[in-house]
Each structure stands twice: as C-alpha cells, then as structure tokens.
Design a protein around this motif. Sequence first.
Motif, short mmCIF file in Angstrom:
data_model
loop_
_atom_site.label_atom_id
_atom_site.label_comp_id
_atom_site.label_asym_id
_atom_site.label_seq_id
_atom_site.Cartn_x
_atom_site.Cartn_y
_atom_site.Cartn_z
N ILE A 1 0.84 -1.20 0.00
CA ILE A 1 0.00 0.00 0.00
C ILE A 1 0.88 1.26 0.00
N GLN A 2 1.96 1.24 0.77
CA GLN A 2 2.89 2.37 0.78
C GLN A 2 3.49 2.58 -0.61
N GLU A 3 3.86 1.48 -1.26
CA GLU A 3 4.48 1.58 -2.60
C GLU A 3 3.51 2.21 -3.60
N ASP B 1 3.98 2.14 -21.35
CA ASP B 1 4.51 2.07 -19.99
C ASP B 1 3.47 1.46 -19.05
N PHE B 2 3.94 0.91 -17.94
CA PHE B 2 3.02 0.35 -16.94
C PHE B 2 3.72 0.31 -15.59
N TYR B 3 2.94 0.56 -14.55
CA TYR B 3 3.45 0.40 -13.20
C TYR B 3 3.51 -1.09 -12.87
N GLY B 4 4.50 -1.48 -12.06
CA GLY B 4 4.55 -2.81 -11.49
C GLY B 4 4.72 -2.70 -9.99
N PHE B 5 3.73 -3.14 -9.24
CA PHE B 5 3.76 -3.00 -7.78
C PHE B 5 3.79 -4.37 -7.12
N GLY B 6 4.54 -4.46 -6.02
CA GLY B 6 4.55 -5.68 -5.23
C GLY B 6 5.84 -6.46 -5.36
N CYS B 7 6.04 -7.37 -4.43
CA CYS B 7 7.20 -8.26 -4.45
C CYS B 7 7.17 -9.11 -5.73
N GLY B 8 8.26 -9.05 -6.51
CA GLY B 8 8.33 -9.85 -7.73
C GLY B 8 7.72 -9.20 -8.95
N CYS C 1 9.23 -7.07 2.65
CA CYS C 1 8.49 -6.76 3.88
C CYS C 1 9.26 -5.82 4.81
N SER C 2 10.56 -5.83 4.70
CA SER C 2 11.35 -4.96 5.59
C SER C 2 11.78 -3.67 4.91
N LEU C 3 12.08 -3.73 3.61
CA LEU C 3 12.66 -2.57 2.93
C LEU C 3 11.81 -2.01 1.80
N GLY C 4 10.72 -2.69 1.45
CA GLY C 4 9.91 -2.22 0.33
C GLY C 4 10.39 -2.80 -1.00
N PRO C 5 10.01 -2.19 -2.13
CA PRO C 5 10.20 -2.82 -3.45
C PRO C 5 11.65 -2.98 -3.89
#
Length: 359
Positions: A39-41, A245-252, A272-276
């Motif tokens: 959510i922060q990202e 262009d496209f955003y990519g959010f989340g781990c991986g 989980c500790s440092l963000g993307p």
Amino acid sequence: MVPSCYVHIPFCDSICAYCDFVRIQKNEQFFSNWKEKLIQEIQGYKITNLHTLYFGGGTPSLLSISDFASIRNCFPKDIDEFTVECNPESLDEDKLKSYVDLGVNRISLGVQSFNDDLLEVCHRKHTASQAISVIERIQKSSLSTFSIDLIFGLPNQTMEDVKKDISTFLSLDIPHLSIYSLQIEENSIFGKTGVEPCDSDLEADMFEYITKTLEAAGYIHYEISSFCKPGHYSKHNLAYWQDKDFYGFGCGASGRINGIRYDNTSSLKKYCSLGPCPSYINETLSERAMDAIMMALRTKFGLNMKEWNLKYQNDFKVHYASVLDKYRAYFCFDGECIFLNDAGLEILNTILVDFMLIE
C-alpha cells in the motif's frame, strides 16, 4: 500518463508443478507487513488516472475481501478494465459479487485443463467440474467479460486430450482464451523432477489444431497465445504488446516508466522490511526498439512503423530491409502497420533471431 498497472500478489494456497513465478504459500508471519509495504508503494505514486489494472500472482483470489479492498482502494474508482486472476477453488459467489462491487469487470480464471488426471499431475487444487461450475457462475454475474487459461503439451497429454479440452471450452461459450504450451522452468517442480518437454512435432500439431479449431469457431487469434470473440481483447495485455509504460507493484513485480524497465525484489523477506527495492534495467535505445518489435509482432495488429521510427529514431524498412526481404512471404502490410500471417507466427522466434542479428 502511465496507462496501466500490474499488482503482484505472491501468495498461493499450494504450488503448481509448472510454476516458476515469484510465489509463496500464504504465510501470516509475512502477510501484514507485505500488505503495508504494498500500500505504501502504490500510494507513493499518487495515481489519479488509470486505463487498465491487473491483479496477478500467485493467487489474488486467495485474499480476503477486506484485504483485497484495502489494496484496490489505492487506485482511482473508474478504471476501463480491471482484471483479477482467480483459481476455481477460491472464487465463491460472495467473493465474485464483492469483486463486481469493487469495480472488477474482468476475471482471468486459471483452469489449465478440463482433465482431472492432468490437473492432478499439475498439482492443481480444483477439479474440472469445479472449474465448469465457477465458469457458469461468472457467466451469470454482471461481469462484462472473462477469460480462462489452458496449457497444452503437459506430461503424457495426448492430442485427444487437447481436442477434449478445446471442445469443452467451446461448449462453455467463453469470450477469451489464453492457451500456453508447457515450458519446463528450471525452478519449477517439473524442472526439479526432470520432466521432459513435449515432443516438438506433437506440440506443433497441437497448436495447429487449437488455432484452426478456434478460428473456425469465430475466435480471433489476436496474439500468439490469445484468442477472443470480437470486442473481448485483453486491454491490459495489449498495453504490453503495444510498447506502453506500466506500473509494477509488489514483491516480484516488473514495470516500465518513461521507457525504463525495472524489477522489484523477489525476496518477500526483503520486500516486507525494505519495500520494493527496484533494480533498473539499463537498455540502449536500440535494445528498447528491438523489444518493441518483439512484442508487436506477437499480435495480429503488428507494429506501427511510423510510430516506431519517431520513437526510436530509425527507419524500420531501411534498417531491416534484409529481414523483410528474406521473410517477405510471411509479412503483411496495412498502411503504416506490418504484421505476420499465420505461417509467420509459427516461425516467429526464427524471424526475431534475424532481426536481432541486425546491428
């Protein structure tokens, strides 16, 4: 404006035998931190306008509705196409209704096969009858469109098995199909247990049967692995194939902003500790130009040469004259667009190798 956004949900209830995506069995130890960082990202970009939104995974339908809503509400209310990947065993009637209420207008359902024996080989958690029931439930909903995924070339799968899968698909009157040949990925269960790929001649015969049968039934073969009824293209995937262009959010997740591609960390612990922690891919203009060609020629819409020339400061017809001459029997032209005929799509990889050999 960046028109599209992909959100990666890395959690699964179980791990499929063919999968090599960033995924982990859902773990409450990580989940709350993961959601907070995600959510922060997203909120860091202050997105006010979006054309397509795609929740993929992993298994997005594994999320509770409250968790799903908290992520969805980070985005604008009005989105032209909002797709969620779902598995049959985790998409019940209440969840489907909640998705619609939250603006989802397209489901991508991971079916993979209508053969229970093959589903077991793939370590899928649903049965064919469960998949059919969910498809019928989706059809009764107010969703404007949906798609299913199938795989061919599975271990011990016969041509007759493929014919049955396609027959079942057609009988269900589904508007969109993404169908992929099995790729044995090194880090998948199939890869680690030494499963051999399908015989190449059999795989080619399967694909030819799939293509001819679906086209005869009125489906548009608009991208190598994608078939749809008129008006049911995947708008989100078209953004990839048409060099947007496209955003990519989340781990991986991966994304592309201002033409620069990036990959978020694939370590859930790190995310989980440092963000993307994105790593940016340093491509030259010519490398980006080649990426655009590779993606566009996968589709029946092809490449707009005029736009490509302007964007990449080159003359497509002049620069690739030798390739266009060598494969002239496979190329078609429509105004400023160049695309491959069906025979050309069958040898796309060979043609692309020759493109890449041009300096």
